[in-house]
Design an enzyme around this catalytic site. Structure first.
Site, mmCIF file in Angstrom:
data_model
loop_
_atom_site.group_PDB
_atom_site.id
_atom_site.type_symbol
_atom_site.label_atom_id
_atom_site.label_comp_id
_atom_site.label_asym_id
_atom_site.label_seq_id
_atom_site.Cartn_x
_atom_site.Cartn_y
_atom_site.Cartn_z
ATOM 1 N N ARG A 130 -51.831 -22.003 -11.818
ATOM 2 C CA ARG A 130 -52.603 -20.825 -11.365
ATOM 3 C C ARG A 130 -53.711 -21.209 -10.376
ATOM 4 O O ARG A 130 -54.736 -20.537 -10.284
ATOM 5 C CB ARG A 130 -53.195 -20.052 -12.534
ATOM 6 C CG ARG A 130 -52.120 -19.525 -13.461
ATOM 7 C CD ARG A 130 -52.643 -18.513 -14.438
ATOM 8 N NE ARG A 130 -51.555 -18.111 -15.298
ATOM 9 C CZ ARG A 130 -51.122 -18.825 -16.334
ATOM 10 N NH1 ARG A 130 -51.712 -19.963 -16.650
ATOM 11 N NH2 ARG A 130 -50.114 -18.402 -17.053
ATOM 12 N N LYS B 261 -54.960 -18.003 4.230
ATOM 13 C CA LYS B 261 -53.632 -17.373 4.163
ATOM 14 C C LYS B 261 -52.587 -18.466 4.005
ATOM 15 O O LYS B 261 -52.546 -19.418 4.793
ATOM 16 C CB LYS B 261 -53.337 -16.607 5.454
ATOM 17 C CG LYS B 261 -53.934 -15.226 5.504
ATOM 18 C CD LYS B 261 -53.303 -14.467 6.666
ATOM 19 C CE LYS B 261 -53.952 -13.133 6.875
ATOM 20 N NZ LYS B 261 -53.406 -12.451 8.070
ATOM 21 N N GLU C 35 -54.339 -20.169 21.171
ATOM 22 C CA GLU C 35 -55.147 -19.575 20.088
ATOM 23 C C GLU C 35 -56.641 -19.851 20.330
ATOM 24 O O GLU C 35 -57.489 -19.042 19.948
ATOM 25 C CB GLU C 35 -54.732 -20.125 18.719
ATOM 26 C CG GLU C 35 -53.237 -19.962 18.390
ATOM 27 C CD GLU C 35 -52.855 -18.590 17.822
ATOM 28 O OE1 GLU C 35 -53.706 -17.674 17.811
ATOM 29 O OE2 GLU C 35 -51.692 -18.451 17.395
ATOM 30 N N LYS D 45 -63.241 -18.194 13.789
ATOM 31 C CA LYS D 45 -62.315 -17.757 12.734
ATOM 32 C C LYS D 45 -63.076 -17.543 11.431
ATOM 33 O O LYS D 45 -62.863 -16.560 10.721
ATOM 34 C CB LYS D 45 -61.183 -18.770 12.544
ATOM 35 C CG LYS D 45 -60.273 -18.386 11.378
ATOM 36 C CD LYS D 45 -58.819 -18.343 11.699
ATOM 37 C CE LYS D 45 -58.020 -17.741 10.545
ATOM 38 N NZ LYS D 45 -56.628 -18.121 10.532
ATOM 39 N N GLU E 101 -58.206 -9.125 5.081
ATOM 40 C CA GLU E 101 -57.649 -8.323 6.173
ATOM 41 C C GLU E 101 -57.499 -6.845 5.829
ATOM 42 O O GLU E 101 -56.411 -6.269 5.863
ATOM 43 C CB GLU E 101 -56.310 -8.905 6.663
ATOM 44 C CG GLU E 101 -55.904 -8.284 7.997
ATOM 45 C CD GLU E 101 -54.809 -9.041 8.740
ATOM 46 O OE1 GLU E 101 -54.716 -10.267 8.611
ATOM 47 O OE2 GLU E 101 -54.083 -8.381 9.477
ATOM 48 N N ARG F 241 -60.336 -8.376 10.464
ATOM 49 C CA ARG F 241 -59.548 -9.609 10.579
ATOM 50 C C ARG F 241 -58.318 -9.389 11.453
ATOM 51 O O ARG F 241 -57.775 -10.327 12.040
ATOM 52 C CB ARG F 241 -59.153 -10.130 9.180
ATOM 53 C CG ARG F 241 -58.491 -11.517 9.220
ATOM 54 C CD ARG F 241 -58.404 -12.211 7.865
ATOM 55 N NE ARG F 241 -57.687 -13.479 8.014
ATOM 56 C CZ ARG F 241 -57.620 -14.424 7.095
ATOM 57 N NH1 ARG F 241 -58.228 -14.276 5.943
ATOM 58 N NH2 ARG F 241 -56.949 -15.538 7.315
ATOM 59 N N ASN G 63 -55.105 -10.905 15.560
ATOM 60 C CA ASN G 63 -53.732 -10.671 16.016
ATOM 61 C C ASN G 63 -53.637 -10.289 17.485
ATOM 62 O O ASN G 63 -52.578 -9.859 17.939
ATOM 63 C CB ASN G 63 -53.065 -9.578 15.165
ATOM 64 C CG ASN G 63 -52.824 -10.069 13.757
ATOM 65 O OD1 ASN G 63 -52.572 -11.247 13.540
ATOM 66 N ND2 ASN G 63 -52.935 -9.173 12.788
ATOM 67 N N HIS H 199 -50.506 -10.861 19.409
ATOM 68 C CA HIS H 199 -49.477 -11.238 18.439
ATOM 69 C C HIS H 199 -48.399 -10.183 18.250
ATOM 70 O O HIS H 199 -47.303 -10.514 17.830
ATOM 71 C CB HIS H 199 -50.117 -11.585 17.089
ATOM 72 C CG HIS H 199 -50.720 -12.964 17.068
ATOM 73 N ND1 HIS H 199 -51.749 -13.338 17.901
ATOM 74 C CD2 HIS H 199 -50.429 -14.057 16.317
ATOM 75 C CE1 HIS H 199 -52.076 -14.600 17.654
ATOM 76 N NE2 HIS H 199 -51.287 -15.066 16.699
ATOM 77 N N HIS I 23 -44.995 -11.739 18.532
ATOM 78 C CA HIS I 23 -44.038 -11.784 17.418
ATOM 79 C C HIS I 23 -42.701 -11.163 17.819
ATOM 80 O O HIS I 23 -41.636 -11.650 17.417
ATOM 81 C CB HIS I 23 -44.597 -11.046 16.197
ATOM 82 C CG HIS I 23 -45.650 -11.824 15.464
ATOM 83 N ND1 HIS I 23 -46.592 -11.229 14.659
ATOM 84 C CD2 HIS I 23 -45.909 -13.153 15.407
ATOM 85 C CE1 HIS I 23 -47.391 -12.154 14.151
ATOM 86 N NE2 HIS I 23 -46.998 -13.329 14.592
ATOM 87 N N HIS J 272 -44.674 -20.379 18.838
ATOM 88 C CA HIS J 272 -45.600 -19.295 18.528
ATOM 89 C C HIS J 272 -46.716 -19.125 19.574
ATOM 90 O O HIS J 272 -46.927 -18.034 20.102
ATOM 91 C CB HIS J 272 -46.175 -19.524 17.127
ATOM 92 C CG HIS J 272 -47.215 -18.528 16.744
ATOM 93 N ND1 HIS J 272 -46.909 -17.238 16.384
ATOM 94 C CD2 HIS J 272 -48.573 -18.617 16.691
ATOM 95 C CE1 HIS J 272 -48.019 -16.583 16.119
ATOM 96 N NE2 HIS J 272 -49.047 -17.394 16.293
#
Ligand SMILES: NC(=O)c1ccc[n+]([C@@H]2O[C@H](COP(=O)([O-])OP(=O)(O)OC[C@H]3O[C@@H](n4cnc5c(N)ncnc54)[C@H](O)[C@@H]3O)[C@@H](O)[C@H]2O)c1
Ligand SMILES: [Zn+2]
Length: 376
Positions: A130, A152, A194, A235, A245, A249, A253, A256, A260, A275
């Site tokens: 956990r 994330k 980025e 960041k 988010e 946040r 993106n 993106h 994507h 990417h």
């Protein structure tokens, strides 16, 4: 104890998340000092190091030696390199390795590698027992400025990228700026997209600084450390304002949504597009689209394109080798990536350099006609 002294070039960014606060150290020679830095912060004396086949031959021995010198006993697992490693199959393997190493809650799971290893290892660290302690030793520029910060974690499934995972903040991030010297130029550039993104979101002065100093960032030394530290700070600010988010946040993106869609359109084939390259093209498109909606000046889009092109990044859909599917198919990919509410999309748009904002009422018909114009 390891007594290598920190270099004056080193930078520290603290992520102030209350009980989950942690330090990001950025500078040369950090792998050699990793053991000492971990030992001063974590009580446990065991570690499981997860890495990939490109990074292991270069840096695993140095990391293991530094852990040992600090009294931390470690074992390691070397996985194949590449996006496919972010899978259920390898998640099982990592969890098993962590348990076999008898890592307990105060011990550390260490990710030594790029974003693929960081995302997968962080997920395992978040679910084994956990949640166990997690240290990121990011080795690609992208992972140093983006994926290692913010908590994330996750894997890909046949339904799409990053669809299964947890939020699990690291306890420490050690970004060794020297290891970037062995990264391919293409991967370095992709990570740089980025870095530029943080300027374009809300730091126009940083973008201007990059326009003047990008060569020094690429060649290493103080400017590189400065750029990584500024990116981590940017960041961190966004993550602290909105850890899970629910709102701002989403600004991360920028570029993106288009990016994507292009990654999906090229079937995530890294020979055609990685990417950061998708993000580079996506950021130019986001600025052009904003200009088309009369929100920003077309000159800003030109300025973004000029800089990204100068550093050698692709900036146009036509820069991607091979055929792209028609605009309608790209549009489907965008709609799948986003929640479309009665024909409206959420998009990161901009009023100009460093003036991005979240727009949640963009008509999908506008996006489609823009894409048709750009990719007839
Ligand atoms: N968690 C987040 O917030 C977040 C944010 C952005 C991206 N990501 C994820 O990050 C991943 C991409 O990360 P990436 O670009 O680092 O990819 P990656 O981990 O695949 O690394 C890129 C390539 O560089 C190699 N490499 C890494 N460090 C090296 C070094 N120092 N020397 C030589 N080779 C080296 C790797 O083996 C790999 O082949 C994606 O899966 C993406 O979804 C996550
Ligand atoms: Zn990204």
């Amino acid at each position: 104890m390891n007594a290598i002294t920190p270099s004056s070039a080193e930078r520290l960014v603290r992520v102030p998340l209350g009980e989950r606060a942690y330090d990001i150290l950025i500078g040369p020679g950090l792998i050699a000092r990793a053991g000492a830095e971990i030992a001063t912060r974590l009580k446990g004396r065991r570690a499981a190091v997860i890495t990939d086949e490109n990074v292991a031959p270069r840096y695993l021995d140095a990391l293991t030696a530094s852990l040992e010198a600090a009294g931390i006993q470690s074992s390691s697992l070397v996985l194949p390199a590449g996006e496919k490693t972010k899978s259920f199959e390898h998640l099982i393997e990592v969890c098993d390795a962590v348990l076999t190493a008898r890592v307990e809650r105060n011990d550390a799971v260490i990710a030594l590698g790029g974003g693929v290893i960081g995302d997968l290892t962080g997920f395992a660290a978040g679910i084994v027992r956990r949640g166990v302690r997690f240290v990121q030793v990011p080795t690609s520029l992208l992972s140093q400025v983006d994926s290692s910060v913010g908590g994330k974690t996750g894997i890909n499934t046949r339904h799409g990228k990053n669809l299964v995972g947890v939020f699990h903040q690291p306890d420490l991030v050690l970004a060794d700026s020297d290891v970037l010297n062995t990264l391919s130029e293409r991967e370095f550039r992709a990570g740089y997209a980025e870095v530029a993104k943080y300027g374009l979101i809300d730091k126009p002065d940083f973008f201007a600084w990059l326009e003047s100093n990008w060569k020094d960032v690429f060649s290493g030394g103080p400017a590189r450390i400065e750029a990584i530290a500024a990116s981590c700070q940017a960041k961190s600010d966004v993550v602290v304002a909105d850890e899970r988010e629910n709102g701002p946040r989403a600004l991360l993106n920028l570029g993106h949504t288009f990016g994507h869609a292009l990654e999906a359109a090229t079937a995530y084939d890294s020979r055609r597009l990685v990417h950061g390259e998708g993000v580079s093209i996506g950021m130019v498109l986001a600025h052009e689209f904003s200009a088309r909606l009369n929100l920003a000046s077309p000159d800003d889009a030109k300025r973004v394109e000029t800089h990204l092109k100068t550093v050698g990044l692709p900036t146009r859909m036509g820069d991607i080798p091979g055929e792209l599917p028609p605009a309608e198919v790209l549009m489907d990919a965008i709609a799948q990536d986003k929640k479309v509410k009665s024909g409206k999309l959420t998009f990161i748009l901009t009023h100009g350099i460093g003036q991005s904002f979240v727009a949640d009422d963009v008509p999908s018909s506008e996006v489609l006609s823009f894409l048709k114009e750009k990719h007839p």
